[in-house]
Scaffold this active site. Structure first.
Site: not given
Ligand code: NDP
Ligand code: OXD
Length: 315
Positions: A230, A278
């Site tokens: 993000r 994005h």
């Molecule tokens: P998940 O919730 O499946 O995974 C999040 C990961 O981040 C987990 O491994 C979690 O650890 C880790 N995490 C969270 N907080 C911390 C912290 N403080 N320190 C260390 N590790 C941390 O999310 P997704 O993989 O589905 O998506 C991740 C992000 O990608 C979304 O929230 C979104 O912002 C972004 N995204 C962007 C897109 C784009 O088009 N650019 C599209 C889709 C998503 P743990 O496993 O230990 O809980």
């Molecule tokens: C996001 C998406 O979370 O596009 O950024 O799914």
């Protein structure tokens, strides 16, 4: 009996007929209506599919049962101070979303390793800018911050290309061939080992502004950066300063604090920065409608829904 209503706010009102067609094809037992349709009785709304609902709207739907986020990140929904927290909020974590993210991250990492931005600039200037493409995947360590739905898939794809892959998450992970670093205590060791750093963290108070000078100071000189998490996680001025100081060799950014990135922003023209709008991972509406239709059927059968947002954890 009237079917329950699913209100949609994703892609603009013009996208409604497409959503309606895809939900009908998926056999969803709901009436799909536009978010601002004045003819919809709020008490008939059982489901919503939304990206950035206006704060204060969701709490005015008395029969709402499930909030479906139309993206994987739901920070544009949870910023609502009146969000009804007792209603499950489901992230769009489809296999297709993870596949697309893995492909984008693989492309971004390869383009950094192969210096694709330099080649694009040279071509635009019709310049035969010969240089040696020295690094290979097995000689490059990619560090992924966030090994969740998206990060784990990206890690496996990069492994399959021969990259050395390490990951950082809150809790320890077991992914074949990927060294896992967990929590604050192991963060600096993770950062010092990465040659390409990929951010796939969710937007939380802990991750806000994480991609900034204090973190860059922990990296090796010349580390490359990819941010697909993000925009709130990065300080763009610090990234540009780190690029200019060669602390960062190059960067690919898909997300920005202000989207679209404003006209004239120096990020548009930086010679070692690639900007994408994005687009890293958004499954087509057909795929998202089929997924939501399946989850609605599960919910109607009384089954628990996967990938729900955890208010205590913040993601
Ligand atoms: P998940 O919730 O499946 O995974 C999040 C990961 O981040 C987990 O491994 C979690 O650890 C880790 N995490 C969270 N907080 C911390 C912290 N403080 N320190 C260390 N590790 C941390 O999310 P997704 O993989 O589905 O998506 C991740 C992000 O990608 C979304 O929230 C979104 O912002 C972004 N995204 C962007 C897109 C784009 O088009 N650019 C599209 C889709 C998503 P743990 O496993 O230990 O809980
Ligand atoms: C996001 C998406 O979370 O596009 O950024 O799914």
């Amino acid at each position: 009996m009237a079917r329950p209503v699913l209100l949609v706010k994703s892609g603009g009102e013009a996208a409604l007929p497409e959503w309606q067609r895809h939900f009908a094809e998926a056999g969803a037992a709901v009436e799909v209506r536009w978010w601002d349709d004045p003819a919809v009785d709020p008490a008939s709304v059982r489901y919503v599919l939304v990206w950035d609902p206006e704060p204060g709207r969701l709490c005015r739907l008395p029969e709402l049962r499930v909030i479906f986020g139309s993206g994987a990140g739901v920070d544009f929904i949870t910023r609502d101070p009146d969000l009804p927290r007792h209603i499950p909020l489901v992230r769009m974590a489809t296999p297709g979303a993870a596949q697309r993210m893995g492909e984008y991250v693989t492309w971004a990492v390869l383009s950094l390793v192969k210096n694709a931005r330099r080649m694009a600039i040279a071509q635009a200037a019709a310049a035969w800018d010969y240089f040696e493409l020295e690094p290979t995947a097995p000689a490059t360590t990619v560090g992924i911050m966030g090994l969740g739905h998206m990060g784990a898939t990206a890690a496996r794809m990069l492994r399959a290309l021969g990259f050395r892959v390490i990951g950082w998450s809150r809790t320890r992970k077991e992914i074949e061939g990927v060294r896992s670093f967990a929590g604050e205590a192991e963060r600096d060791a993770f950062l010092a080992a990465a040659q390409v750093l990929v951010c796939l963290l969710p937007a939380t108070p802990e991750t806000r502004g994480i991609l900034s000078k204090p973190l860059f100071d922990r990296l090796r000189d010349g580390t490359a950066l990819v941010n697909v998490g993000r925009g709130s996680q990065q300080k763009l001025d610090d990234i540009i300063a780190a690029l200019d100081a060669r602390k960062l060799s190059a960067a690919v950014l898909d997300v920005f604090e202000q989207e679209p990135l404003p006209d004239g922003h120096p990020a548009w023209s930086h010679p070692r920065l690639t900007v994408t709008p994005h687009v890293a991972s958004l499954p087509p509406r057909r795929e998202r409608a089929a997924h939501v239709a399946q989850l609605i059927a599960m919910h109607e059968r009384g089954e628990a829904l996967p990938n729900t947002y955890d208010h205590a954890r913040g993601y």
